[in-house]
Motif scaffolding. Structure first.
Motif, short mmCIF file in Angstrom:
data_model
loop_
_atom_site.label_atom_id
_atom_site.label_comp_id
_atom_site.label_asym_id
_atom_site.label_seq_id
_atom_site.Cartn_x
_atom_site.Cartn_y
_atom_site.Cartn_z
N ASP A 62 68.89 80.55 14.27
CA ASP A 62 69.45 81.00 15.54
C ASP A 62 68.71 80.27 16.66
OD1 ASP A 62 70.56 82.36 17.65
OD2 ASP A 62 69.62 84.29 17.21
N LEU A 63 69.41 79.32 17.30
CA LEU A 63 68.79 78.49 18.34
C LEU A 63 68.94 79.16 19.71
CD1 LEU A 63 70.15 75.03 17.18
CD2 LEU A 63 67.85 75.95 16.83
N GLY A 64 67.83 79.25 20.44
CA GLY A 64 67.86 79.93 21.72
C GLY A 64 68.18 81.40 21.53
N LYS A 102 68.55 85.77 5.91
CA LYS A 102 67.15 85.47 6.21
C LYS A 102 67.17 84.54 7.41
CE LYS A 102 62.75 85.81 5.17
NZ LYS A 102 62.05 87.11 5.18
N VAL A 103 66.65 85.00 8.54
CA VAL A 103 66.88 84.33 9.82
C VAL A 103 65.60 83.70 10.37
CG1 VAL A 103 67.79 84.60 12.16
CG2 VAL A 103 68.64 86.08 10.32
N THR A 104 65.72 82.47 10.82
CA THR A 104 64.70 81.84 11.65
C THR A 104 65.24 81.85 13.07
OG1 THR A 104 63.94 80.40 9.85
CG2 THR A 104 63.39 79.74 12.11
N ALA A 105 64.57 82.58 13.95
CA ALA A 105 65.03 82.76 15.32
C ALA A 105 64.06 82.06 16.26
CB ALA A 105 65.11 84.25 15.67
N ALA A 113 60.64 86.58 25.35
CA ALA A 113 61.88 86.88 24.64
C ALA A 113 61.62 87.13 23.16
CB ALA A 113 62.86 85.72 24.81
N LEU A 114 60.77 86.31 22.56
CA LEU A 114 60.46 86.47 21.14
C LEU A 114 59.74 87.78 20.86
CD1 LEU A 114 59.34 82.81 20.43
CD2 LEU A 114 61.44 83.89 19.61
N ASP A 167 62.06 85.42 11.01
CA ASP A 167 60.88 84.64 11.36
C ASP A 167 61.05 84.17 12.80
OD1 ASP A 167 58.66 82.99 11.49
OD2 ASP A 167 59.60 81.36 10.33
N TRP A 168 60.26 84.73 13.72
CA TRP A 168 60.36 84.40 15.14
C TRP A 168 59.47 83.21 15.43
CZ3 TRP A 168 64.05 87.23 17.52
CH2 TRP A 168 64.40 88.45 16.94
#
Length: 213
Positions: free
Chosen positions: A47-49, A65-68, A75-76, A93-94
């Motif tokens: 997830d970009l931005g 399973k997300v890499t944000a 924001a994070l 994973d932030w």
């Protein structure tokens, strides 16, 4: 899009923006993500931005399973708090990342870039090319952006140019025969204007699948 603000101020600008309120966005996932990813088989997603994390949470709640990633630490931090409250902290994973200077490593079954526009100078086309390169064989690239100024902007002649889905596709400069175009769409969305009155804005969607090798 971009204006006179320089790249060096990007992190400061977005931290100030997110620090100006307890919540900047609605907390709901983007409608295009819900519409276009609901039937995808869960896997790994980028997830970009990501902002405050509504899209990342929606994906994580559906077993992705997300890499944000976002440039703003504020924001994070807010997104991580929301993920913990929703019970999906272990699925996200932030990562703080200035996409103008670097890009997350690895490949993903879904790469999602929603409204990757900025008043701070940002090489959007370069970032989206990196996004395409990060899609795993058989995976999907979903790019959603503004296609025009909101209805309350009276002087459209001085508004920035927002690319069509076809222009975004052309800018990606993808190798022939390696991608399938699943959707190019321009549609009008309802929203609330700065005066609290109903307003509209035109948005675009480009959805591509990398062909499995």
């Amino acid at each position: 899009m971009t204006d006179h603000l320089d790249h060096a101020s990007a992190e400061e600008f977005w931290d100030a923006r997110y620090g100006s309120s307890d919540r900047i966005w609605s907390g709901n996932p983007n409608a295009a993500l819900v519409r276009e990813a609901a039937d995808l088989t869960p896997g790994s997603a980028l997830d970009l931005g990501c902002g405050e994390g509504a899209d990342a949470l929606w994906l994580a709640q559906r077993k992705w399973k997300v890499t944000a990633v976002d440039i703003s630490r504020k924001a994070l931090e807010r997104g991580a708090e929301h993920a913990a409250a929703a019970g999906v902290a272990d699925r996200i994973d932030w990562q703080r990342c200035d996409l103008a200077a670097s890009f997350p490593s690895g490949t993903f079954d879904l790469v999602s870039a929603h409204f990757l526009h900025s008043p701070v100078t940002m090489p959007r086309e370069q970032i989206l090319r990196s996004a395409a390169a990060a899609v795993a064989p058989g995976g999907v690239l979903l790019v959603v952006g503004h296609a025009g100024s909101p209805s309350w902007v009276a002087d459209k002649g001085h508004a920035p140019h927002f690319p069509t889905p076809e222009e975004v596709f052309a800018d990606l400069d993808l190798p022939a025969g390696q991608w399938e175009v699943l959707l190019t769409d321009v549609h009008e969305s309802g929203m609330t204007g700065p005066d609290g009155q109903p307003a509209t804005r035109t948005d675009s969607t480009l959805k591509l699948r990398r062909l499995a090798r």
